[in-house]
Write a protein that holds these residues in place. Structure first.
Motif, short mmCIF file in Angstrom:
data_model
loop_
_atom_site.label_atom_id
_atom_site.label_comp_id
_atom_site.label_asym_id
_atom_site.label_seq_id
_atom_site.Cartn_x
_atom_site.Cartn_y
_atom_site.Cartn_z
N ALA B 108 0.83 -1.21 0.00
CA ALA B 108 0.00 0.00 0.00
C ALA B 108 0.87 1.26 0.00
CB ALA B 108 -0.93 -0.01 1.21
N ILE B 109 1.96 1.24 0.77
CA ILE B 109 2.86 2.39 0.79
C ILE B 109 3.45 2.59 -0.60
CG2 ILE B 109 5.10 3.22 1.62
CD1 ILE B 109 4.44 2.03 4.33
N PHE B 212 7.28 17.49 5.11
CA PHE B 212 8.36 17.76 4.15
C PHE B 212 8.98 19.13 4.41
CE2 PHE B 212 6.22 14.60 1.22
CZ PHE B 212 7.23 13.66 1.37
N ALA B 213 8.13 20.11 4.74
CA ALA B 213 8.65 21.46 4.96
C ALA B 213 9.55 21.52 6.19
CB ALA B 213 7.50 22.46 5.10
N ARG B 218 11.29 11.25 2.58
CA ARG B 218 10.06 10.54 2.27
C ARG B 218 9.81 9.43 3.30
NH1 ARG B 218 6.49 10.66 -1.89
NH2 ARG B 218 7.61 12.33 -2.88
N TRP B 219 10.87 8.74 3.66
CA TRP B 219 10.75 7.68 4.67
C TRP B 219 10.24 8.24 5.99
CZ3 TRP B 219 9.86 3.29 6.64
CH2 TRP B 219 10.30 2.97 7.93
N GLU B 220 10.80 9.40 6.42
CA GLU B 220 10.37 9.98 7.69
C GLU B 220 8.91 10.41 7.63
OE1 GLU B 220 14.57 11.76 9.44
OE2 GLU B 220 13.54 12.81 7.84
N LEU B 226 2.38 9.55 7.86
CA LEU B 226 1.41 8.77 7.07
C LEU B 226 0.87 7.56 7.85
CD1 LEU B 226 0.06 8.45 4.27
CD2 LEU B 226 1.93 6.92 3.67
N VAL B 227 1.77 6.70 8.30
CA VAL B 227 1.32 5.46 8.95
C VAL B 227 0.63 5.75 10.30
CG1 VAL B 227 2.05 3.27 9.92
CG2 VAL B 227 2.93 4.00 7.71
N PRO B 228 1.24 6.58 11.18
CA PRO B 228 0.56 6.84 12.45
C PRO B 228 -0.84 7.43 12.26
CG PRO B 228 2.80 7.65 12.56
CD PRO B 228 2.58 7.19 11.15
#
Lengths: 252, 327
Positions: B108-109, B212-213, B218-220, B226-228
């Protein structure tokens, strides 16, 4: 920070034409202009958030401490850590107030509780929010009012100790009282940071900025800077007819 | 033709006019139809529960709770204990989840964040197609291809490497709990993936931009935002997958070996409640036997309900913790 000969394209459309702009240290630069003239696009090229726009490209240079942030050896993550950003709508994370501010420092690998506590307090004080939230740091950032949320986002940005802060109409979603608090805060932030603010609100630009850049669209519908100078001069003695028409409310 | 009401406006104020407006807009019929549909769901669930309960009275009275805790299933001597089947169902489903959750979230990611544009739509469609394959086909493929080519060699490797762990006790069978779990994992993978991807795509852009800002890679962004923020949705996806795994019958029946073996080894055959009902309903010739199978159905029904309720509770708690009231 200096912008040199910057052009930005969405696909084949040139959205921004040949922009040159200086952002001196400890000054607030306001970018004003009608909707769709590319103010926000220009702002987003300054911390490379524009990288996320699909099928876009740019040429020209954006110099941060003399180094082009689009240079091949530059780490974009590092650029964004040095150039913070505050968005139009407050966008705190659905986490506690504390964790919102600690988000950036945690990414830098700061784990020590004492260090984090210090950064959080310093940042919240810096964003003039500490006195309102110091006894409820564990509560959700989303439980705050809109103006408080925006100051939380500012605190989150300054926790990274950036050199420049970009603000994209930071008060346009807020009521007048919250707006004036943000403006007071910006004057304080100027002591430590350079600030670039995009605003629709000319009174706001007049009240808070040191320099003003007026952007407009040209006949090819591409945004460019018509005139830039000290705010007082732009609003009292504009050199260009276009600028005068805009600030006197004849269009836009 | 003369209108009974001289003015349309005036009629709005009168009682009949107000009723007519209400009726014409369909509020009342719509509300009634919707309420009926809602009530119907409740009635069906309660009716199923009641029927299962009523038609399992003989074994319930004869064995009581021993039905759940004993392991002799002997229709000839009229001894019925469901423990191996209960364990088999839960064990295979949980193992399938353990395999499918990381894979499903990973895919999904990839689909939501990392895949190039030209790959997203075809890959997403393929995964949804996987969910549409009939389960008997999975069973057939599992039995003749997957077990000899993958499960058996994998079982041998696990056994020779970890024979001291009871989970990997020999001898190594082909049809086994491991085979059933792996087939189940493949079958619930598309459900978990598709729902999770949709949850990921629903993350507001402002949230990823905020990360991002602040200089997130992307991983972070994925790991910290995203996941939390998608946890409750991911849990929902897992519930859907679990529901399918618990009730899956034919594919499991074909690959699990259908032996009420109580050893801990995953490499041994097992048996699930759904498989038991499918295998034995046609040969259940006396009333107690039939009712014992119905009681198996009741147990499966209750376990499914309980797991769903626990998962809902989890979703609800997680959601509350993260949004803090106002959202």
């Amino acid at each position: 920070m200096q912008v040199r000969g910057l052009n930005f394209y969405y696909g084949n459309v040139r959205a921004i034409t040949d922009v040159n702009l200086d952002v001196p240290e400890h000054r607030i630069v306001a970018i004003i202009g009608p909707s769709g003239c590319g103010k926000s696009t220009l702002l987003r090229t300054l911390n490379r958030m524009s990288d996320f726009v699909r099928r876009s490209r740019m040429d020209g240079e954006v110099l941060l401490d003399g180094e082009n942030i689009y240079g091949t050896t530059v780490d974009v993550v590092d650029v964004r850590r040095r150039v913070g950003m505050v968005f139009q709508r407050p966008n705190p994370f659905p986490k506690s107030i504390y964790e919102n501010v600690a988000f950036g420092p945690r990414m830098l690998g700061i784990r020590n509780r004492g260090d984090l506590d210090g950064i959080v307090e310093r940042s919240l004080r810096g964003a003039a929010l500490w006195n309102e939230v110091c006894d409820k740091l564990k509560e959700s950032g989303l439980a705050l009012s809109g103006g408080q949320q925006q100051r939380l986002c500012i605190a989150r940005a300054i926790a990274m100790e950036p050199e420049v802060i970009l603000m994209d109409e930071p008060a346009s979603a807020l009521d007048p009282v919250a707006t004036s608090k943000i403006e007071d805060l910006m004057r304080e932030l100027r002591e430590s940071y350079s600030i670039v603010i995009v605003t629709h609100n000319m009174q706001q630009a007049m009240r808070i900025s040191d320099d003003t850049a007026f952007m407009n669209v040209n006949s090819q519908r591409s945004g460019h800077i018509v005139e830039v100078g000290p705010t007082k001069r732009i609003f009292t003695d504009p050199q260009q007819k276009e600028t005068e028409d805009y600030i006197t409310g004849r269009f836009g | 033709m003369q209108s009974p009401r001289p003015s349309g406006l005036k009629s709005l104020g009168s009682t009949t006019g107000r009723f007519r407006r209400w009726w014409n807009h369909g509020d009342l019929p719509f509300r009634a139809a919707i309420a009926l549909a809602g009530i119907l769901v409740l009635v069906i669930v309660l009716a199923i529960g009641r029927e299962l309960w009523a038609h399992s009275i003989l074994p319930r009275e004869k064995f009581g709770l021993a039905f759940l805790t004993t392991s002799t299933w002997d229709p000839v001597r009229q001894q019925f204990g469901a423990l191996p089947f209960i364990i088999g169902t839960i064990e295979t489903s949980v193992l399938a989840l353990i395999m499918a959750i990381p894979a499903g979230i990973g895919v999904a990611i990839f689909l939501a964040e990392l895949a190039p544009d030209w790959l997203r739509a075809p890959l997403g469609t393929l995964i949804e197609l996987l969910a549409a394959v009939p389960s008997v086909v999975f069973g057939l493929w599992g039995l003749f291809v997957f077990i000899p080519d993958v499960v058996k060699p994998l079982g041998n490797t696990l056994h020779s490497a970890f024979s001291f762990v009871p989970l990997f006790d020999g001898p190594v069978y082909g049809p086994s709990r491991l085979a059933a779990s792996m087939i189940l994992a493949i079958m619930i993978l598309p459900t978990i993936t598709a729902v999770t991807r949709d949850v990921f795509l629903a993350l507001p852009r402002t949230q990823s931009e905020a990360a991002f800002a602040l200089g997130a890679t992307r991983w972070e962004m994925i790991a910290r935002v995203l996941v939390p923020q998608s946890l409750s949705g991911i849990l929902g996806a897992v519930i859907l997958g679990l529901g399918r795994a618990l009730g899956e019958t034919i594919a499991v029946t074909m690959v699990i070996g259908n032996n009420p073996d109580l050893s801990a080894s995953l490499l041994h055959p097992g048996y699930t409640m759904a498989s038991l009902i499918a295998n034995e309903f046609s040969e259940a010739t006396n009333e107690t036997y039939v009712q014992a199978l119905i009681e198996i159905g009741l147990v499966l029904f209750v376990i499914t309900l309980l797991l769903n309720m626990i998962a809902r509770l989890l979703v609800w708690r997680v959601a509350r913790r993260f949004t803090g009231g106002t959202a």
